[in-house]
Design a protein around this motif. Structure first.
Motif, mmCIF file in Angstrom:
data_model
loop_
_atom_site.group_PDB
_atom_site.id
_atom_site.type_symbol
_atom_site.label_atom_id
_atom_site.label_comp_id
_atom_site.label_asym_id
_atom_site.label_seq_id
_atom_site.Cartn_x
_atom_site.Cartn_y
_atom_site.Cartn_z
ATOM 1 N N PRO A 7 0.210 -1.037 0.423
ATOM 2 C CA PRO A 7 -0.138 -0.140 -0.258
ATOM 3 C C PRO A 7 0.457 1.387 0.156
ATOM 4 O O PRO A 7 0.277 2.595 -0.443
ATOM 5 C CB PRO A 7 -1.087 -0.041 1.555
ATOM 6 C CG PRO A 7 -0.359 -1.710 1.966
ATOM 7 C CD PRO A 7 0.603 -2.031 1.373
ATOM 8 N N ASP A 8 1.904 1.382 0.463
ATOM 9 C CA ASP A 8 2.971 2.880 0.243
ATOM 10 C C ASP A 8 4.088 2.479 -0.557
ATOM 11 O O ASP A 8 5.004 3.303 -0.234
ATOM 12 C CB ASP A 8 3.883 2.060 1.805
ATOM 13 C CG ASP A 8 3.135 3.178 3.478
ATOM 14 O OD1 ASP A 8 2.328 3.069 2.700
ATOM 15 O OD2 ASP A 8 3.595 1.645 3.913
ATOM 16 N N SER A 9 3.526 1.319 -1.141
ATOM 17 C CA SER A 9 4.342 1.566 -2.988
ATOM 18 C C SER A 9 4.126 3.133 -3.832
ATOM 19 O O SER A 9 5.056 3.759 -4.344
ATOM 20 C CB SER A 9 3.576 0.928 -3.966
ATOM 21 O OG SER A 9 3.986 -0.795 -3.079
ATOM 22 N N TYR A 10 3.091 4.240 -3.860
ATOM 23 C CA TYR A 10 2.940 5.307 -4.161
ATOM 24 C C TYR A 10 3.183 5.898 -3.084
ATOM 25 O O TYR A 10 3.143 6.991 -3.386
ATOM 26 C CB TYR A 10 1.659 5.185 -4.404
ATOM 27 C CG TYR A 10 1.317 4.311 -6.031
ATOM 28 C CD1 TYR A 10 1.906 3.737 -6.629
ATOM 29 C CD2 TYR A 10 0.368 3.373 -5.272
ATOM 30 C CE1 TYR A 10 1.838 2.728 -7.448
ATOM 31 C CE2 TYR A 10 0.555 1.873 -6.445
ATOM 32 C CZ TYR A 10 0.518 1.359 -7.614
ATOM 33 O OH TYR A 10 0.328 0.883 -7.759
ATOM 34 N N ARG A 11 3.596 5.950 -2.045
ATOM 35 C CA ARG A 11 4.098 7.089 -1.079
ATOM 36 C C ARG A 11 5.528 6.758 -1.037
ATOM 37 O O ARG A 11 5.658 6.767 0.087
ATOM 38 C CB ARG A 11 2.805 7.043 0.337
ATOM 39 C CG ARG A 11 1.915 7.573 -0.095
ATOM 40 C CD ARG A 11 0.233 7.818 0.467
ATOM 41 N NE ARG A 11 1.027 6.752 1.157
ATOM 42 C CZ ARG A 11 -0.222 5.809 1.560
ATOM 43 N NH1 ARG A 11 -1.606 6.949 1.559
ATOM 44 N NH2 ARG A 11 -0.147 5.208 2.714
ATOM 45 N N CYS A 31 3.862 11.318 -1.214
ATOM 46 C CA CYS A 31 3.715 11.030 -2.936
ATOM 47 C C CYS A 31 5.349 11.568 -3.509
ATOM 48 O O CYS A 31 5.889 10.831 -4.715
ATOM 49 C CB CYS A 31 2.734 11.594 -3.653
ATOM 50 S SG CYS A 31 1.430 10.364 -3.767
ATOM 51 N N ASN A 32 5.270 12.900 -3.100
ATOM 52 C CA ASN A 32 7.186 13.107 -3.462
ATOM 53 C C ASN A 32 7.423 14.028 -2.851
ATOM 54 O O ASN A 32 6.827 14.372 -1.896
ATOM 55 C CB ASN A 32 5.912 13.756 -4.815
ATOM 56 C CG ASN A 32 4.829 15.739 -4.757
ATOM 57 O OD1 ASN A 32 5.582 16.227 -3.777
ATOM 58 N ND2 ASN A 32 4.423 15.226 -5.407
ATOM 59 N N TYR A 53 13.007 14.646 9.587
ATOM 60 C CA TYR A 53 13.622 14.252 7.773
ATOM 61 C C TYR A 53 12.861 13.989 6.773
ATOM 62 O O TYR A 53 12.715 13.257 7.090
ATOM 63 C CB TYR A 53 14.729 13.351 8.481
ATOM 64 C CG TYR A 53 15.838 14.281 9.154
ATOM 65 C CD1 TYR A 53 16.786 15.181 9.562
ATOM 66 C CD2 TYR A 53 15.393 13.948 11.259
ATOM 67 C CE1 TYR A 53 17.714 14.932 10.451
ATOM 68 C CE2 TYR A 53 16.623 14.136 11.769
ATOM 69 C CZ TYR A 53 17.090 14.656 11.660
ATOM 70 O OH TYR A 53 18.106 15.336 13.037
ATOM 71 N N VAL A 54 13.150 14.052 6.222
ATOM 72 C CA VAL A 54 12.875 12.673 5.136
ATOM 73 C C VAL A 54 13.487 12.230 4.492
ATOM 74 O O VAL A 54 14.358 12.176 3.921
ATOM 75 C CB VAL A 54 12.151 14.057 3.178
ATOM 76 C CG1 VAL A 54 11.997 13.550 2.662
ATOM 77 C CG2 VAL A 54 11.299 15.782 3.836
ATOM 78 N N VAL A 55 13.141 11.435 4.241
ATOM 79 C CA VAL A 55 13.629 9.953 3.843
ATOM 80 C C VAL A 55 13.061 9.215 2.624
ATOM 81 O O VAL A 55 11.810 8.855 2.442
ATOM 82 C CB VAL A 55 13.615 8.923 5.239
ATOM 83 C CG1 VAL A 55 14.548 7.638 4.717
ATOM 84 C CG2 VAL A 55 14.862 9.432 6.419
ATOM 85 N N PHE A 56 13.496 8.163 1.953
ATOM 86 C CA PHE A 56 13.356 7.952 0.690
ATOM 87 C C PHE A 56 13.039 6.564 0.940
ATOM 88 O O PHE A 56 14.548 5.994 1.232
ATOM 89 C CB PHE A 56 13.872 8.409 -0.579
ATOM 90 C CG PHE A 56 13.322 7.244 -1.686
ATOM 91 C CD1 PHE A 56 12.241 7.936 -2.508
ATOM 92 C CD2 PHE A 56 14.275 6.403 -2.183
ATOM 93 C CE1 PHE A 56 11.815 7.092 -3.550
ATOM 94 C CE2 PHE A 56 13.252 5.551 -4.010
ATOM 95 C CZ PHE A 56 12.344 6.487 -4.082
#
Length: 66
Positions: A7-11, A31-32, A53-56
């Motif tokens: 479910p988190d693949s698109y975010r 998402c982005n 923090y933003v983490v990819f």
């Protein structure tokens, strides 16, 4: 072969909050990257203590077992 996405693949961008004396934890997913960066700036202004923090987190592809 079909792939199933979580479910988190698109975010894939997660915001991690780190507060003094606590373990860091993911508090939301977006998402982005630009939305994630904007959210981090907002949180840093509104919440004085703690770091954000933003983490990819790349999507995990689940393949069916045979």
């Amino acid at each position: 072969m079909t792939h199933t996405y979580t479910p988190d693949s698109y975010r894939p961008y997660a915001i991690v909050a780190a507060f003094p004396g606590q373990l860091p934890r993911a508090i939301c997913r977006l998402c982005n990257q630009s939305d994630a960066d904007d959210q981090v700036r907002f949180l840093q202004r509104m919440v004085g203590q703690g770091s954000f923090y933003v983490v990819f987190d790349p999507p995990q592809v689940l393949t069916p077992q045979q």
